[in-house]
Write an enzyme that holds these catalytic residues in place. Structure first.
Site, PDB file in Angstrom:
ATOM      1  CE  LYS A  53      -3.660  -2.574   2.211  1.00  0.00           C
ATOM      2  NZ  LYS A  53      -4.336  -2.982   3.450  1.00  0.00           N
ATOM      3  CD  GLN A  97      -3.306  -4.659   6.594  1.00  0.00           C
ATOM      4  OE1 GLN A  97      -3.291  -3.664   5.870  1.00  0.00           O
ATOM      5  NE2 GLN A  97      -3.818  -5.805   6.209  1.00  0.00           N
ATOM      6  CG  ASP A 120      -9.620  -0.791   4.771  1.00  0.00           C
ATOM      7  OD1 ASP A 120      -9.255  -1.012   3.608  1.00  0.00           O
ATOM      8  OD2 ASP A 120      -8.998  -1.196   5.782  1.00  0.00           O
TER       9      ASP A 120
END
Ligand code: NAD
Length: 290
Positions: A53, A97, A120
């Site tokens: 990322k 995460q 997200d």
């Protein structure tokens, strides 16, 4: 004749290139899109995902900040790290995460993220907007990647029979809703661990999406000839012929590419597209924030 294989890496790069114009427009207004990633502990796979990322951010010109927290961090401290980023005006996107260590309530952490920075797309407010057909929220990256792949393949989704295997809150369930929404108009079956006669259900699918996490569970014989197969699964299996001793496979048996009309590979299919959609959400969050 074999299936057309979608190159998710090339498509992802195309999407990232499309973002550069919007990033330039923002930078003329002295705004640099900025993604902050919180990573807890030292799970090697999570570290690889986060590095990928960060690399994507570098490629497209998004600033990234990584916050490393120890695996024994308590929930309160993790939530205060999120809240600090919520109130930092220079940060447009926040991602925590997963997986988080045992004992931490992942939902509580996600709920702490300001929805407009939830790149997200896992906050209940963003997931709820999908159900409402409200396009103003941030859509989870993997479902969004699958929809983008389907759009790119030029397939008419309306009236098609779509089967989604997997009902997770981050992939299967939101994707099923997106496929059934007005505009997409597919007729969707959601299959899961308690589904009976899965192979028969799969055989009827014009569009089959596997998001399970079981190596090559979907057999070639389950595929309707000429159908579109999107393999979301990422599974690491042992392979002594590789120097690493392992390799990645999807949820769909390799031979499916001889039967399907269109298929996504693993690796190089949904994975890189998911990262491109994260970049896209971060740029969108920066645009909305200004
Ligand atoms: P999950 O474990 O949360 O959900 C798995 C789903 O599969 C569940 O809903 C379960 O009901 C269903 N399932 C389990 N066994 C089944 C069976 N025998 N028959 C039918 N359904 C069954 O997983 P997830 O987070 O949704 O991820 C699914 C897969 O997608 C994993 O391999 C994950 O690594 C991968 N993934 C890939 C990306 C990407 O960027 N490509 C992103 C997210 C997840």
């Amino acid at each position: 004749m074999g299936a057309a294989i979608i190159d998710g890496k090339a498509l992802g790069i195309e999407i990232e290139k499309g973002l550069s114009e919007r990033i330039r427009f923002l930078s003329e207004r002295e705004v640099t899109p900025h993604l902050a990633v919180i990573i807890v502990g030292d799970d090697p796979a999570s570290h690889v995902y986060v590095r990928n990322k960060e690399r994507a951010c570098e490629r497209v010109g998004i600033a990234s900040t990584r916050i490393d927290l120890a695996s024994d961090v308590n929930q309160e401290d993790l939530i205060s790290a999120v809240q600090k980023l919520n109130s930092d005006e220079s940060v447009h996107g926040i991602l925590v995460q997963s997986p988080l260590p045992n004992g931490i309530d992942e939902i509580a952490v996600i709920e702490a993220i300001e929805p407009t920075k939830d790149v997200d797309g896992f906050h209940p407010s963003n997931l709820g907007r999908i159900v409402m057909g409200d396009r103003n929220g941030l859509i989870p990256c993997t479902p969004s990647a699958v929809m983008e792949i389907l759009r790119h393949s030029g397939l008419e989704l309306g009236g098609k029979r779509a089967v989604v295997i997997g009902r997770s809150r981050i992939v299967g369930m939101p994707l099923s809703i997106l496929l059934a929404q007005k505009g997409a108009d597919s007729t969707v079956t959601i299959a899961h661990s308690k589904t009976k006669s899965l192979e028969e259900i799969c055989r009827e699918a014009d569009i089959l999406i596997a998001a399970v996490g079981r190596p090559e569970m979907v057999k070639s014989s389950w595929i309707k000839p000429g159908s579109t197969v999107i393999d979301v699964g990422i599974n690491r299996i042992n392979d002594d012929s590789r120097s690493s001793g392992t390799r990645l496979v999807g949820d769909v048996e390799d031979g499916a590419k001889e039967i399907a009309g269109i298929i996504t590979p693993v690796p190089g299919g949904v994975g890189p597209m998911t990262i491109a959609m994260l970049m896209s959400n971060t740029v969108l969050a920066a645009e909305k924030g200004h």
